[in-house]
Motif scaffolding. Structure first.
Motif, PDB file in Angstrom:
ATOM      1  N   LEU A   1     -73.561  38.375   4.330  1.00 30.15           N
ATOM      2  CA  LEU A   1     -74.591  38.167   3.314  1.00 30.15           C
ATOM      3  C   LEU A   1     -76.004  38.419   3.838  1.00 30.15           C
ATOM      4  CD1 LEU A   1     -73.253  34.892   1.618  1.00 30.15           C
ATOM      5  CD2 LEU A   1     -73.159  37.227   0.713  1.00 30.15           C
TER       6      LEU A   1
ATOM      7  N   ALA B   1     -78.024  41.734   2.804  1.00 28.31           N
ATOM      8  CA  ALA B   1     -78.289  41.738   1.362  1.00 28.31           C
ATOM      9  C   ALA B   1     -79.437  40.780   1.028  1.00 28.31           C
ATOM     10  CB  ALA B   1     -77.026  41.354   0.595  1.00 28.31           C
TER      11      ALA B   1
ATOM     12  N   GLY C   1     -82.721  42.428   2.013  1.00 25.45           N
ATOM     13  CA  GLY C   1     -83.130  43.425   1.015  1.00 25.45           C
ATOM     14  C   GLY C   1     -83.645  42.768  -0.244  1.00 25.45           C
ATOM     15  N   LEU C   2     -82.986  41.682  -0.676  1.00 19.25           N
ATOM     16  CA  LEU C   2     -83.428  40.960  -1.868  1.00 19.25           C
ATOM     17  C   LEU C   2     -84.823  40.358  -1.643  1.00 19.25           C
ATOM     18  CD1 LEU C   2     -82.666  39.890  -4.698  1.00 19.25           C
ATOM     19  CD2 LEU C   2     -81.694  37.875  -3.573  1.00 19.25           C
TER      20      LEU C   2
ATOM     21  N   THR D   1     -68.425  44.571   5.603  1.00 20.93           N
ATOM     22  CA  THR D   1     -69.692  45.297   5.638  1.00 20.93           C
ATOM     23  C   THR D   1     -69.627  46.555   4.791  1.00 20.93           C
ATOM     24  OG1 THR D   1     -70.218  44.457   7.840  1.00 20.93           O
ATOM     25  CG2 THR D   1     -71.347  46.457   7.153  1.00 20.93           C
TER      26      THR D   1
ATOM     27  N   ALA E   1     -69.801  45.518   1.153  1.00 20.43           N
ATOM     28  CA  ALA E   1     -71.166  45.117   0.795  1.00 20.43           C
ATOM     29  C   ALA E   1     -72.076  46.332   0.675  1.00 20.43           C
ATOM     30  CB  ALA E   1     -71.709  44.148   1.845  1.00 20.43           C
TER      31      ALA E   1
ATOM     32  N   VAL F   1     -74.202  47.583  -2.517  1.00 19.67           N
ATOM     33  CA  VAL F   1     -75.651  47.775  -2.457  1.00 19.67           C
ATOM     34  C   VAL F   1     -76.023  49.199  -2.808  1.00 19.67           C
ATOM     35  CG1 VAL F   1     -77.622  47.856  -0.861  1.00 19.67           C
ATOM     36  CG2 VAL F   1     -76.071  45.892  -0.828  1.00 19.67           C
ATOM     37  N   ASP F   2     -75.312  50.192  -2.232  1.00 16.88           N
ATOM     38  CA  ASP F   2     -75.624  51.600  -2.490  1.00 16.88           C
ATOM     39  C   ASP F   2     -74.380  52.434  -2.173  1.00 16.88           C
ATOM     40  OD1 ASP F   2     -77.012  53.991  -2.996  1.00 16.88           O
ATOM     41  OD2 ASP F   2     -77.457  54.202  -0.842  1.00 16.88           O
TER      42      ASP F   2
ATOM     43  N   LEU G   1     -83.590  48.021  -0.447  1.00 15.89           N
ATOM     44  CA  LEU G   1     -82.203  48.498  -0.452  1.00 15.89           C
ATOM     45  C   LEU G   1     -81.946  49.443   0.721  1.00 15.89           C
ATOM     46  CD1 LEU G   1     -81.513  49.125  -4.246  1.00 15.89           C
ATOM     47  CD2 LEU G   1     -80.682  47.244  -2.823  1.00 15.89           C
TER      48      LEU G   1
ATOM     49  N   SER H   1     -81.479  47.310   3.727  1.00 19.24           N
ATOM     50  CA  SER H   1     -80.151  46.686   3.675  1.00 19.24           C
ATOM     51  C   SER H   1     -79.067  47.688   4.056  1.00 19.24           C
ATOM     52  CB  SER H   1     -79.880  46.134   2.270  1.00 19.24           C
ATOM     53  OG  SER H   1     -80.785  45.103   1.958  1.00 19.24           O
TER      54      SER H   1
ATOM     55  N   TYR I   1     -76.539  47.483   7.193  1.00 17.14           N
ATOM     56  CA  TYR I   1     -75.094  47.455   6.991  1.00 17.14           C
ATOM     57  C   TYR I   1     -74.394  48.559   7.798  1.00 17.14           C
ATOM     58  CZ  TYR I   1     -74.881  43.847   3.391  1.00 17.14           C
ATOM     59  OH  TYR I   1     -74.921  42.642   2.721  1.00 17.14           O
TER      60      TYR I   1
END
Length: 604
Positions: free
Chosen positions: A59, A62, A65-66, A176, A179, A183-184, A303, A306, A310
């Protein structure tokens, strides 16, 4: 026999077929699963904790990035600290939660590992103790020590740290990737593309490290065997000045072991830079592609950060997976050897329905017994012999005539290939093991003393004996006199293998041990060979009294020992060629008369 087949398992698998190698691997995994089966709920708890801990760790990027995309603009644009506090608190909670779960996992995994090792170590010791004498005469002590020490330590390293590396590496990599895809998904395509060279690199490392570690375990075992044999036979080595040759041989093995380890290190030295190169290319591709999309407004800086984190995190645990492969190869080879020992079958198995014999009289009988060792040569061809209870029988003959083989069959160290050996009419293969060991005792030329006191060694066959009974047995064989002169008398520690007492004194202690056990049948296999003439005469005086009410088998090259026998059997090539009283045979012109004349001539 089975010992020659199973005993080589895991030593040099290059000689085996592919199917045999598969069978060895299946055997190893069956052993591991049998060790883990009683701990299945502990294993389930460990797996649950590691999954939760890995999920919490994922987590982090993420949340970062948030924080950049949402919390930071809220603070700068509207002075709203709510999202920042939420993201910061969530990040701290995940970090602390991950650390707590990791600590819990370490404790649980260590408990499982120690339970598995306790079970395995006990199994190996118990099984090697129960294995027949044939196994121990063909499987060197150095190899057995290697199974119990270095091989189990290697398995411990795998269970302790290796599985941790694998589980964290695989799970963290999978989580990972998921996730990153959330995310992308475009950045996750970079990882998909990088997977091809990554898989080839991992495959190359796995195959080559497998070969290297198998060779490493073989060389390691040879090194241990050489060291143990050199130290065990140190007296013979010093007597024949073998130190220079031993140094050359041990040095050669040590250099070979170094080269094998260097080969493994070079493998890892190639793997790690290759992994770093693939990781760098993947991160560069994500940064480049993400940067272009940031400039066009399709992507945000948070993003992108992140995604980069990752991708970096995806590759970082792969080094742990490689370390696991190192540990796995070594532990796999070690597990093959340990499972090979545990697969050894007893060539002298316990009876399915044992027959009890509370009070043995000592009547022995060989009925058409045929026997040969694993080498294939028949030692006893259709051998017959009847020894009434209470009779003292001396076996004489040239070396290799089969005298000691008779003693081993009577002690049930081996079973006959055909025919039967009976005690009071009961086949030894059907007799309860406790009654057999209580009824028949052998004293050999090698008077082995265990660490502990003199009293402990005399009471080996009767640990519940009182000190008075121990002293009475020692006096009966003439051992009491020298024992009382020791620093602490019967409480004197004899040190390793009886190093504090002489060879003759060790033999006297072993006689006292046998007499205290009070067997119905006493076998003396060259038992007076280590005694000087005065000590032997003292033993003979004691024997005449102590063997009066029991069956005795005396195997001796010294014909002076034969004089106390009721009956002498002269053996040649596994057959009895003369059978009579000592006086009758001496008065004749046969083989025993010739041996007796030659012996008397040697005393002049």
């Amino acid at each position: 026999m089975s010992s020659t087949v199973h005993g080589t398992a895991g030593e040099d698998r290059s000689e085996f077929t592919r199917e045999e190698n598969r069978a060895i691997r299946r055997r190893s995994w069956r052993l591991l699963l049998s060790l883990l089966a009683p701990l299945k709920w502990q294993v389930v708890l460990v797996a649950s904790v590691v999954v939760a801990q890995t999920g919490v760790r994922v987590l982090g990027p993420a949340l970062i990035g948030l924080g950049i995309d949402s919390a930071l603009p809220a603070v700068l644009d509207r002075a709203d600290w709510g999202p920042a506090w939420f993201v910061g608190t969530a990040y701290i909670v995940t970090a602390l939660g991950g650390a707590a779960l990791l600590a819990w996992y370490d404790m649980l995994a260590a408990r499982v590992t120690q339970n598995v090792l306790l079970d395995l170590r006990t199994r190996v010791f118990r099984h090697t103790q129960r294995l027949s004498l044939e196994f121990h005469e063909t499987y060197t002590s150095g190899r057995i020590i290697s199974r119990q020490t270095s091989d189990l330590d290697t398995i411990r390293e795998l269970l302790n740290g290796g599985l941790n590396q694998l589980v964290h590496g695989v799970l963290y990599g999978a989580f990972t990737f998921i996730a990153l895809a959330l995310v992308d998904w475009r950045s996750s395509l970079v990882l998909v593309a990088a997977f091809v060279p990554l898989a080839l690199l991992m495959r190359w490392f796995y195959v080559n490290s497998q070969r290297a570690y198998r060779v490493s375990r073989v060389v390691s075992a040879k090194l241990i065997v050489k060291f143990v044999e050199t130290m065990t036979g140190i007296r013979a080595g010093k007597a024949f000045r073998t130190e220079p040759r031993n140094e050359v041989e041990f040095g050669g093995l040590a250099k070979e072991y170094r080269e094998v380890n260097m080969r493994s290190i070079r493998l890892f030295g190639t793997f790690e830079p290759g992994l770093m190169a693939i990781s760098a290319c993947a991160i560069g591709a994500v940064v480049l592609w993400g940067g272009v999309r940031v400039t066009t407004g399709e992507f945000t800086a948070g993003l992108l950060l992140s995604a980069v984190l990752y991708v970096r995190n995806f590759f970082s645990p792969l080094q742990e997976v490689a370390m696991f492969l190192n540990s796995f190869q070594a532990a796999s080879a070690a597990l093959e050897k340990v499972s090979g020992v545990l697969e050894e079958e007893l060539t002298v198995p316990d009876p399915v329905r044992p027959v009890r014999l509370e009070e043995a009289r000592g009547h022995l009988r060989f009925d058409r017994v045929t026997f040969g060792y694993a080498s294939g040569r028949t030692i006893l061809p259709s051998f017959d012999l009847d020894i009434p209870a209470g009779q003292t029988v001396a076996l004489v003959g040239t070396t290799g005539a089969g005298k000691s083989t008779l003693a081993k069959l009577l002690s049930r160290f081996y079973d006959p290939t055909a025919g039967s050996v009976t005690l009071d009419g009961i086949d030894l293969r059907e007799l309860d093991g406790r009654d057999l060991r209580r009824a028949i005792v052998m004293v050999t030329q090698e008077a082995y003393l265990f660490s502990g006191t003199v009293a402990d060694n005399i009471a080996l066959g009767r640990p519940d004996a009182t000190l008075d009974e121990i002293k009475e047995a020692a006096r009966a064989v003439g051992a009491d006199a020298f024992i009382e002169t020791l620093p602490d008398g019967y409480d004197t520690d004899v040190n390793k293998r009886g190093g504090r007492v002489s060879a003759g004194q060790r033999q006297l202690i072993s006689f006292a041990r046998a007499f205290l056990a009070d067997p119905a049948v006493l076998i003396l296999d060259e038992a007076t060979a280590s005694l000087d003439i005065p000590s032997e005469r003292m033993i003979q005086d004691a024997l005449q009294t102590l063997l009066a009410d029991r069956t005795a088998i005396i195997i001796a090259h010294r014909l002076s020992t034969v004089a106390i026998a009721d009956r002498v059997l002269v053996m040649e090539q596994g057959r009895i060629v003369e059978d009579d009283t000592p006086d009758a045979l001496i008065a004749g012109t046969g083989r025993f008369a010739q041996l007796h004349a030659a012996w008397k001539g040697s005393l002049v």
